[in-house]
Design an enzyme around this catalytic site. Sequence first.
Site, PDB file in Angstrom:
ATOM      1  CB  THR A  70      76.133  14.607 -14.565  1.00 24.27           C
ATOM      2  OG1 THR A  70      77.293  14.949 -13.803  1.00 24.27           O
ATOM      3  CG2 THR A  70      76.192  15.299 -15.908  1.00 24.27           C
TER       4      THR A  70
ATOM      5  CB  SER B  60      80.759  26.433   2.761  1.00 24.27           C
ATOM      6  OG  SER B  60      79.512  26.943   2.422  1.00 24.27           O
TER       7      SER B  60
ATOM      8  CG  ASP C 167      78.645  19.306  -3.648  1.00 27.86           C
ATOM      9  OD1 ASP C 167      79.142  19.169  -4.782  1.00 27.86           O
ATOM     10  OD2 ASP C 167      77.704  20.079  -3.394  1.00 27.86           O
TER      11      ASP C 167
HETATM   12  C1  GLA Z   1      75.576  21.220  -6.143  1.00 26.01           C
HETATM   13  C2  GLA Z   1      75.072  19.896  -5.603  1.00 26.01           C
HETATM   14  C3  GLA Z   1      75.768  18.728  -6.293  1.00 26.01           C
HETATM   15  C4  GLA Z   1      75.715  18.862  -7.809  1.00 26.01           C
HETATM   16  C5  GLA Z   1      76.124  20.263  -8.259  1.00 26.01           C
HETATM   17  C6  GLA Z   1      75.906  20.490  -9.732  1.00 26.01           C
HETATM   18  O1  GLA Z   1      76.906  21.408  -5.808  1.00 26.01           O
HETATM   19  O2  GLA Z   1      75.267  19.817  -4.215  1.00 26.01           O
HETATM   20  O3  GLA Z   1      75.197  17.519  -5.854  1.00 26.01           O
HETATM   21  O4  GLA Z   1      74.444  18.534  -8.286  1.00 26.01           O
HETATM   22  O5  GLA Z   1      75.428  21.274  -7.561  1.00 26.01           O
HETATM   23  O6  GLA Z   1      76.734  19.650 -10.471  1.00 26.01           O
END
Ligand code: GLA
Length: 393
Positions: free
Chosen positions: A36, A130, A175
């Site tokens: 999302t 990571s 992340d």
């Molecule tokens: C990865 C991406 C995030 C996000 C997730 C799915 O971790 O780095 O930005 O889009 O997938 O929610």
Amino acid sequence: MSHQHLYEAFYNQFNTTTTPRLFFAPGRINLIGEHTDYNGGHVFPASISFGTYALATKRTDNKLRFYSMNFPDIGIVECELTQLDYQPEHNWANFPKGMIKFIKESGYNIYSGMDILFYGDIPNSAGLSSSASIEMVTGVILEGLFQLKIDRVDMIKLGQMVENDYIGVNSGIMDQFAIGMGKSGHAIHLNTSTLAYTYAPIQLPNHAIMIIHTNKSRALADSKYNERRTQCEEALADLQCELQIESLGELSPEQFEKHKHLIRNNTNRKRAKHAVYENARTRDALKRLAENDLHGFGKLMNESHLSLQHDYEVTGIELDTIVETAWKQPGVIGARMTGAGFGGCAIAIVENDDIKAFKQNVNRIYEETIGYQATFYTAAIGDGAREIIGEVI
Ligand code: GLA
């Protein structure tokens, strides 16, 4: 890996006696709100106690030397502070290089080279971020060594830029945000369209959040990830023919149902459906948690997995086997894949008394079905990226 072991490795690898400073950035799990973040929606991640440790010193010349204890065969990767372009042969070291390049280009005064040793205890290709962890630990190293005050949200955005414009993965901001802003005992409720966020305490006295690693390597995950993002963008463009919206995150499920016929391609319609409903589920999940309705929260986790399995199609047999088996176990409140998918990890909220049986049963069925074992970890929600001074690691 002991503190002392890390320091010894630093002195040996770089053949120096200068005492380095110690930095850390965690990995993350996402409780709900998957795929999302690049659709202007809501996410609900938390930083975990696994992460990337880094020991770093400034040098008197312009050389950058990087060494990772996770990739000893690659050895020391070396480059000049003035030559920070992406180089395939620099492998993992492109992550810190990209971060240094973008922080430098943002006008921060990085005036000398560095020696940096990395050690990560995030399980390999687990989808626990990571790479974002390496980016963010590099950010706090630069802040510490060069006495900079980098606005945390700016640092987070630069980390995302490294993924998007340097590595070539069109990921969202979740992340880096989770890792940069993480707070012990809390998950972060983030609205990715405004970057407004709140911390929600995760107090589960009778339950644990289990992380279950499929041990499936996440091959081709980056290209499939980028493909999903493009499909969502195409769906949005179709909707924009009639609707004045800037992201799928602006639509309620009811509005989506009313206008979904505008999306010309069936696959794209399914992708957009996931993005819209997952966003609604995430907002709902927050309310359930605030009302102490853990079962309601768990039910939404399960629905999230089904949507990722059937509409977004990013799960695969390994994650589905783990999650579907988890659902059948006593004491399981909810279970779903976490992160980008295509392998990597699932999470499950499990009653403390049932954890042992949970691990045995899920692992047995996983091994029978897939041919190899899963790995189980208990998630501890720790603090975000920082220098470690006087903490025991
Ligand atoms: C990865 C991406 C995030 C996000 C997730 C799915 O971790 O780095 O930005 O889009 O997938 O929610």
